[in-house]
Design a protein around this motif. Structure first.
Motif, PDB file in Angstrom:
ATOM      1  N   THR A  48      41.650  28.293  70.196  1.00 47.43           N
ATOM      2  CA  THR A  48      40.788  28.837  69.270  1.00 47.43           C
ATOM      3  C   THR A  48      41.821  29.825  68.452  1.00 47.43           C
ATOM      4  N   THR A  49      41.291  30.570  67.591  1.00 43.98           N
ATOM      5  CA  THR A  49      42.420  31.612  67.129  1.00 43.98           C
ATOM      6  C   THR A  49      42.065  32.983  67.640  1.00 43.98           C
ATOM      7  N   TYR A  50      42.284  32.854  69.112  1.00 45.10           N
ATOM      8  CA  TYR A  50      42.207  33.876  70.023  1.00 45.10           C
ATOM      9  C   TYR A  50      43.036  35.090  69.423  1.00 45.10           C
ATOM     10  N   SER A 120      30.793  32.905  63.537  1.00 41.93           N
ATOM     11  CA  SER A 120      32.055  32.610  63.432  1.00 41.93           C
ATOM     12  C   SER A 120      32.312  31.716  62.220  1.00 41.93           C
ATOM     13  N   ARG A 122      34.563  29.496  61.719  1.00 47.71           N
ATOM     14  CA  ARG A 122      34.809  28.267  62.342  1.00 47.71           C
ATOM     15  C   ARG A 122      34.022  27.907  63.190  1.00 47.71           C
ATOM     16  N   TRP A 124      33.711  25.251  65.442  1.00 50.26           N
ATOM     17  CA  TRP A 124      34.410  24.926  66.510  1.00 50.26           C
ATOM     18  C   TRP A 124      35.167  25.921  67.519  1.00 50.26           C
ATOM     19  N   ASP A 125      35.433  27.038  66.901  1.00 54.59           N
ATOM     20  CA  ASP A 125      35.808  28.340  67.746  1.00 54.59           C
ATOM     21  C   ASP A 125      34.337  28.975  68.400  1.00 54.59           C
ATOM     22  N   TYR A 126      33.456  28.640  67.741  1.00 52.87           N
ATOM     23  CA  TYR A 126      32.190  29.288  68.347  1.00 52.87           C
ATOM     24  C   TYR A 126      31.865  28.402  69.695  1.00 52.87           C
ATOM     25  N   ARG A 128      33.945  26.709  71.255  1.00 52.27           N
ATOM     26  CA  ARG A 128      34.810  26.712  72.493  1.00 52.27           C
ATOM     27  C   ARG A 128      34.977  28.029  73.138  1.00 52.27           C
ATOM     28  N   ARG A 129      34.673  29.198  72.680  1.00 51.66           N
ATOM     29  CA  ARG A 129      34.402  30.324  73.114  1.00 51.66           C
ATOM     30  C   ARG A 129      33.026  30.484  73.964  1.00 51.66           C
TER      31      ARG A 129
END
Length: 170
Positions: A48-50, A120, A122, A124-126, A128-129
């Motif tokens: 993700t964009t962590y 979010s 994005r 896919w970030d949600y 994955r997180r």
């Protein structure tokens, strides 16, 4: 080591041998599970964009640090290196490491779960997180169970007098 399941006596000068029976013990199975689950946590966060959120930096640190430490312990026990360095109280070291990992994974799980935002930008970030939060919780539970078993090994609970004899290393 006397208190660890599947422990064999190895002289300090002999070459390292693979101990497959350790993987069948509760501590060995839990270490394998921790390695797999820890890998899932940090790889899901890393995908993700962590770097845009400071909270995920903590989750990355905890999951990556304890993943590497667990792999080191796993290799140490698989190659029976803990018996070559008999002066180190390995059951105590393992118990302290697992207890610290449990507490820090608890903070990482809470941090990760609190920082997940369904809005979010994005999607896919949600996903994955959220998955990383779940796996952080499961990893925390495995470290807690491993703390219990390593405490029992440290105290010598569950063994009899014949299996808890200390060998002479001189």
């Amino acid at each position: 080591m006397a208190g660890l399941p599947g422990a064999r006596s190895v002289s300090p000068g002999s070459p390292a041998a693979l101990d497959g029976s350790f993987l069948l013990s509760p501590l060995g199975g839990l270490m394998c599970a921790q390695a797999v689950l820890g890998l899932l946590v940090w790889s899901l966060i890393a995908a993700t964009t962590y770097h845009l959120h400071a909270a995920y930096g903590w989750v990355m640190f905890v999951s990556l640090f304890f993943w590497i430490l667990t792999l080191l312990f796993l290799v140490t026990y698989l190659l029976q290196l803990h018996q070559k360095f008999y002066m180190v109280p390995w059951p105590l070291v393992l118990m302290i490491s697992n207890a610290v990992a449990t507490v820090l994974y608890l903070t990482a799980f809470v941090t990760c779960a609190a920082a997940v935002q369904p809005t979010s930008w994005r999607q896919w970030d949600y996903n994955r997180r959220a998955a990383a939060s779940f796996f952080a919780c499961v990893t925390m539970i495995t470290y807690g169970v491993s703390t219990f078993f390593s405490f029992r090994a440290w105290k010598g609970l569950g063994s009899n007098a014949a299996t808890s004899q200390v060998t002479d290393h001189a």
